[in-house]
Design a protein around this motif. Sequence first.
Motif, mmCIF file in Angstrom:
data_model
loop_
_atom_site.group_PDB
_atom_site.id
_atom_site.type_symbol
_atom_site.label_atom_id
_atom_site.label_comp_id
_atom_site.label_asym_id
_atom_site.label_seq_id
_atom_site.Cartn_x
_atom_site.Cartn_y
_atom_site.Cartn_z
ATOM 1 N N VAL A 107 0.841 -1.204 0.000
ATOM 2 C CA VAL A 107 0.000 0.000 0.000
ATOM 3 C C VAL A 107 0.874 1.252 0.000
ATOM 4 N N GLN A 108 1.900 1.252 0.826
ATOM 5 C CA GLN A 108 2.799 2.410 0.894
ATOM 6 C C GLN A 108 3.514 2.644 -0.436
ATOM 7 N N GLU A 109 3.979 1.591 -1.065
ATOM 8 C CA GLU A 109 4.656 1.736 -2.358
ATOM 9 C C GLU A 109 3.695 2.277 -3.409
ATOM 10 N N MET A 110 2.457 1.804 -3.401
ATOM 11 C CA MET A 110 1.475 2.311 -4.351
ATOM 12 C C MET A 110 1.170 3.783 -4.078
ATOM 13 N N ARG A 111 1.028 4.136 -2.812
ATOM 14 C CA ARG A 111 0.740 5.533 -2.454
ATOM 15 C C ARG A 111 1.875 6.451 -2.896
ATOM 16 N N THR A 112 3.107 5.959 -2.832
ATOM 17 C CA THR A 112 4.257 6.746 -3.260
ATOM 18 C C THR A 112 4.214 6.988 -4.764
ATOM 19 N N ALA A 113 3.784 5.985 -5.521
ATOM 20 C CA ALA A 113 3.788 6.082 -6.980
ATOM 21 C C ALA A 113 2.603 6.877 -7.525
ATOM 22 N N ARG A 114 1.435 6.737 -6.914
ATOM 23 C CA ARG A 114 0.227 7.412 -7.422
ATOM 24 C C ARG A 114 0.281 8.906 -7.134
ATOM 25 N N LYS A 115 -0.294 9.663 -8.033
ATOM 26 C CA LYS A 115 -0.367 11.112 -7.825
ATOM 27 C C LYS A 115 -1.782 11.575 -7.510
ATOM 28 N N SER A 116 -2.762 10.724 -7.732
ATOM 29 C CA SER A 116 -4.148 11.114 -7.443
ATOM 30 C C SER A 116 -4.733 10.182 -6.389
ATOM 31 N N GLY A 117 -5.966 10.445 -6.030
ATOM 32 C CA GLY A 117 -6.630 9.651 -5.001
ATOM 33 C C GLY A 117 -6.870 8.217 -5.426
#
Length: 175
Positions: free
Chosen positions: A79-89
Amino acid sequence: MTAGHCNRTPSHGDTPLAQAGFDPVEQGVLTIARLFFQSFAFPNSHAWLSAFARAGRLLPPGAVQGRSRDVAFAVLGAVQEMRTARKSGFRFSNPDCPCCASILSDHERHFLEVLRALRRGTRSQAHCAAMLVCEGNPADGLLLAMSDLAALTRARPPSTMRGSGVQADRGLSAT
């Protein structure tokens, strides 16, 4: 698909979770991930505590190769890695509402497709899903974190996979 008693209106791209084809372990990972998503969206909910507490019920001994707490921690890493990569909600369903929890958002589907593909040894499908969930941004961190999670939740015995363990999932040659 009906919204049920909570009055949720499904959005474009939402599908019934029961029709998505995810196995019980993948559905357990989804619930754990949703609790982490909820914790980040609503910090005062402290939903991360529920993620670790529920992991034992969602991922009983024998269903995963690692301990349920290890799996929950690996889900948090992904989840943290995905949150780092995504720029939107990130759209996710409320894990505490039975009606909402039965609906899978397109964002959640892509997240779980990365795991499903790695658990089944289809690395190219994992890359495609990772690119979608990371919105075209570099997805290497997510793929590494999901490879660790896949190793703990392997769908097939490692002996049937090409290569050996996580190293093969991470694209490294097996010796």
